[in-house]
Design a protein around this motif. Structure first.
Motif, PDB file in Angstrom:
ATOM      1  N   LYS A 135      31.884  -9.638  -0.915  1.00  0.00           N
ATOM      2  CA  LYS A 135      31.660  -8.763  -2.491  1.00  0.00           C
ATOM      3  C   LYS A 135      31.466  -9.829  -3.709  1.00  0.00           C
ATOM      4  O   LYS A 135      31.419 -10.558  -4.404  1.00  0.00           O
ATOM      5  CB  LYS A 135      33.626  -8.406  -2.883  1.00  0.00           C
ATOM      6  N   GLU A 136      32.635 -11.268  -3.864  1.00  0.00           N
ATOM      7  CA  GLU A 136      32.358 -12.185  -4.609  1.00  0.00           C
ATOM      8  C   GLU A 136      31.142 -12.984  -4.319  1.00  0.00           C
ATOM      9  O   GLU A 136      30.731 -13.869  -5.689  1.00  0.00           O
ATOM     10  CB  GLU A 136      33.395 -13.240  -4.458  1.00  0.00           C
ATOM     11  N   ALA A 137      30.432 -12.895  -3.839  1.00  0.00           N
ATOM     12  CA  ALA A 137      29.573 -13.124  -3.421  1.00  0.00           C
ATOM     13  C   ALA A 137      28.753 -12.882  -4.007  1.00  0.00           C
ATOM     14  O   ALA A 137      27.158 -12.969  -4.297  1.00  0.00           O
ATOM     15  CB  ALA A 137      29.106 -14.032  -2.028  1.00  0.00           C
ATOM     16  N   THR A 138      28.253 -11.433  -3.944  1.00  0.00           N
ATOM     17  CA  THR A 138      27.266 -10.504  -4.060  1.00  0.00           C
ATOM     18  C   THR A 138      27.447  -9.277  -5.650  1.00  0.00           C
ATOM     19  O   THR A 138      26.514  -9.103  -6.192  1.00  0.00           O
ATOM     20  CB  THR A 138      26.934  -9.625  -2.588  1.00  0.00           C
ATOM     21  N   GLN A 139      29.009  -9.675  -6.031  1.00  0.00           N
ATOM     22  CA  GLN A 139      28.964  -8.605  -7.521  1.00  0.00           C
ATOM     23  C   GLN A 139      28.493  -9.790  -8.248  1.00  0.00           C
ATOM     24  O   GLN A 139      28.477 -10.761  -8.155  1.00  0.00           O
ATOM     25  CB  GLN A 139      30.369  -8.669  -7.397  1.00  0.00           C
ATOM     26  N   VAL A 140      28.267  -8.218  -8.955  1.00  0.00           N
ATOM     27  CA  VAL A 140      27.188  -8.974 -10.371  1.00  0.00           C
ATOM     28  C   VAL A 140      28.447 -10.075 -11.747  1.00  0.00           C
ATOM     29  O   VAL A 140      27.607 -10.880 -12.384  1.00  0.00           O
ATOM     30  CB  VAL A 140      25.868  -8.281 -11.181  1.00  0.00           C
ATOM     31  N   GLU A 141      29.024  -8.987 -11.631  1.00  0.00           N
ATOM     32  CA  GLU A 141      29.836  -9.137 -12.960  1.00  0.00           C
ATOM     33  C   GLU A 141      30.776 -10.954 -11.655  1.00  0.00           C
ATOM     34  O   GLU A 141      30.830 -10.556 -10.517  1.00  0.00           O
ATOM     35  CB  GLU A 141      31.295  -8.261 -12.875  1.00  0.00           C
ATOM     36  N   ARG A 142      31.370 -11.466 -13.571  1.00  0.00           N
ATOM     37  CA  ARG A 142      31.965 -12.316 -12.155  1.00  0.00           C
ATOM     38  C   ARG A 142      33.722 -12.652 -11.639  1.00  0.00           C
ATOM     39  O   ARG A 142      34.398 -11.824 -11.929  1.00  0.00           O
ATOM     40  CB  ARG A 142      31.623 -13.777 -13.161  1.00  0.00           C
ATOM     41  N   PRO A 143      33.468 -13.084 -10.463  1.00  0.00           N
ATOM     42  CA  PRO A 143      34.605 -12.066  -9.648  1.00  0.00           C
ATOM     43  C   PRO A 143      35.933 -12.960 -10.044  1.00  0.00           C
ATOM     44  O   PRO A 143      36.144 -13.792 -10.729  1.00  0.00           O
ATOM     45  CB  PRO A 143      34.247 -13.031  -8.034  1.00  0.00           C
ATOM     46  N   GLN A 144      36.777 -12.026 -10.171  1.00  0.00           N
ATOM     47  CA  GLN A 144      37.979 -12.988 -10.741  1.00  0.00           C
ATOM     48  C   GLN A 144      38.611 -13.999 -10.072  1.00  0.00           C
ATOM     49  O   GLN A 144      39.442 -14.698 -10.729  1.00  0.00           O
ATOM     50  CB  GLN A 144      39.381 -11.531 -10.838  1.00  0.00           C
ATOM     51  N   CYS A 145      38.953 -14.028  -8.849  1.00  0.00           N
ATOM     52  CA  CYS A 145      39.587 -15.383  -8.538  1.00  0.00           C
ATOM     53  C   CYS A 145      38.530 -16.412  -9.002  1.00  0.00           C
ATOM     54  O   CYS A 145      39.728 -17.386  -9.384  1.00  0.00           O
ATOM     55  CB  CYS A 145      38.734 -15.730  -6.823  1.00  0.00           C
ATOM     56  N   PHE A 146      36.750 -16.564  -9.560  1.00  0.00           N
ATOM     57  CA  PHE A 146      36.882 -17.816 -10.395  1.00  0.00           C
ATOM     58  C   PHE A 146      37.810 -17.627 -11.521  1.00  0.00           C
ATOM     59  O   PHE A 146      37.598 -19.333 -12.629  1.00  0.00           O
ATOM     60  CB  PHE A 146      35.536 -17.754 -10.482  1.00  0.00           C
ATOM     61  N   ILE A 147      37.465 -16.349 -12.501  1.00  0.00           N
ATOM     62  CA  ILE A 147      38.365 -16.758 -13.694  1.00  0.00           C
ATOM     63  C   ILE A 147      39.409 -17.028 -13.776  1.00  0.00           C
ATOM     64  O   ILE A 147      40.598 -17.782 -14.603  1.00  0.00           O
ATOM     65  CB  ILE A 147      38.311 -14.764 -14.384  1.00  0.00           C
ATOM     66  N   ASP A 148      40.057 -16.557 -11.969  1.00  0.00           N
ATOM     67  CA  ASP A 148      42.158 -16.831 -12.612  1.00  0.00           C
ATOM     68  C   ASP A 148      41.867 -18.830 -12.137  1.00  0.00           C
ATOM     69  O   ASP A 148      42.527 -19.921 -12.802  1.00  0.00           O
ATOM     70  CB  ASP A 148      43.020 -16.412 -11.204  1.00  0.00           C
ATOM     71  N   ALA A 149      40.858 -19.294 -11.705  1.00  0.00           N
ATOM     72  CA  ALA A 149      40.488 -20.183 -11.119  1.00  0.00           C
ATOM     73  C   ALA A 149      40.467 -21.254 -12.414  1.00  0.00           C
ATOM     74  O   ALA A 149      41.442 -22.339 -12.649  1.00  0.00           O
ATOM     75  CB  ALA A 149      39.748 -20.951  -9.973  1.00  0.00           C
ATOM     76  N   ASP A 150      39.804 -20.690 -12.943  1.00  0.00           N
ATOM     77  CA  ASP A 150      39.783 -21.160 -14.617  1.00  0.00           C
ATOM     78  C   ASP A 150      40.871 -21.770 -15.303  1.00  0.00           C
ATOM     79  O   ASP A 150      40.919 -22.435 -16.093  1.00  0.00           O
ATOM     80  CB  ASP A 150      38.323 -20.962 -15.465  1.00  0.00           C
ATOM     81  N   GLN A 151      41.086 -20.629 -15.138  1.00  0.00           N
ATOM     82  CA  GLN A 151      42.358 -19.975 -16.884  1.00  0.00           C
ATOM     83  C   GLN A 151      43.634 -21.266 -15.933  1.00  0.00           C
ATOM     84  O   GLN A 151      44.773 -21.705 -16.465  1.00  0.00           O
ATOM     85  CB  GLN A 151      42.912 -18.967 -16.814  1.00  0.00           C
ATOM     86  N   GLU A 152      43.700 -21.299 -14.528  1.00  0.00           N
ATOM     87  CA  GLU A 152      44.937 -22.138 -14.028  1.00  0.00           C
ATOM     88  C   GLU A 152      44.565 -24.005 -14.116  1.00  0.00           C
ATOM     89  O   GLU A 152      45.425 -24.417 -14.108  1.00  0.00           O
ATOM     90  CB  GLU A 152      44.933 -22.271 -12.372  1.00  0.00           C
ATOM     91  N   ARG A 153      43.308 -23.929 -14.034  1.00  0.00           N
ATOM     92  CA  ARG A 153      43.293 -25.575 -14.219  1.00  0.00           C
ATOM     93  C   ARG A 153      42.845 -25.323 -15.628  1.00  0.00           C
ATOM     94  O   ARG A 153      43.701 -26.963 -16.007  1.00  0.00           O
ATOM     95  CB  ARG A 153      41.398 -25.686 -14.017  1.00  0.00           C
TER      96      ARG A 153
END
Length: 219
Positions: A181-199
């Motif tokens: 799902k992370e590789a195919t969904q159009v919306e930005r996956p939440q895990c990437f958003i969380d990783a940005d916030q963590e950085r």
């Protein structure tokens, strides 16, 4: 319209819709041209085939050319170390990737000129020897591209370039993407958003530690 759809529909859907539409157009073109020699209705069959040629360009224009997918995708899918090489190769071979005798762009790269030269040279010979059956070749190529995109092309819309690097770092053996799902969904996956916030949080903590300030000062 392609520019409006490219972020909302995503790269994968545009490529699949475009290839599927082009496949159907070539299927009708082949079928209609096979009846073009009919003494009674040949003219109507020929007119129908011409209409589907125009419809073909509608699919190509919206889903491929106007959307900019052939230029965007090589930039987005390649890692940082390979991005310039991937973009160069993708641009060089652009207009040939659609696998159509109608696609003859005026690109400047020598590779693309060779590709266009080959297509331009084989098309008259192919039509002369195979007639309407020649278009079946391009029909098959376009049909094959639909499952190819669905199976192995990750979605890059609404992602940061670092997101694609992260996707492949965490899935180093990934070849097929259709079940991810992370590789195919159009919306930005939440895990990437969380990783940005963590950085962001980590960078803020480093600044606070360096300045000796208290976290509450930034609340």
């Amino acid at each position: 319209m392609g520019l409006l759809l490219i972020e909302k529909a995503g790269r994968r859907k545009l490529m699949m819709w475009g290839a599927a539409g082009q496949f159907l157009c070539y299927a009708f073109i082949s079928g209609l041209l096979s009846k073009a020699d009919d003494p009674e209705h040949g003219k109507q069959f020929g007119a129908g085939a011409t209409a589907f040629f125009f419809l073909y360009y509608l699919f190509f224009g919206i889903c491929w050319q106007a959307s900019g997918v052939p230029w965007l995708y090589p930039t987005e899918i390649n890692s940082l170390s390979m991005r310039t090489k991937g973009v160069a190769l993708g641009t060089a071979s652009n207009w040939y990737d659609d696998l159509s005798p109608a696609m003859r762009g005026a690109e400047t790269s020598w590779f693309n000129r060779i590709s266009n030269y080959i297509v331009v040279q084989i098309t008259p010979t192919g039509i002369a020897n195979l007639g309407w059956k020649f278009y079946l070749i391009w029909m098959v190529f376009n049909a094959a591209f639909v499952p190819l995109v669905w199976l192995v092309y990750p979605e890059t819309a609404n992602r940061h370039l670092e997101d694609i690097d992260k996707l492949y770092r965490e899935n180093s053996s990934m070849v097929l993407v259709y079940g991810n799902k992370e590789a195919t969904q159009v919306e930005r996956p939440q895990c990437f958003i969380d990783a940005d916030q963590e950085r962001i949080d980590m960078a803020r903590r480093h600044r606070l530690q360096g300045s000796g300030a208290d976290d509450s000062e930034y609340m």
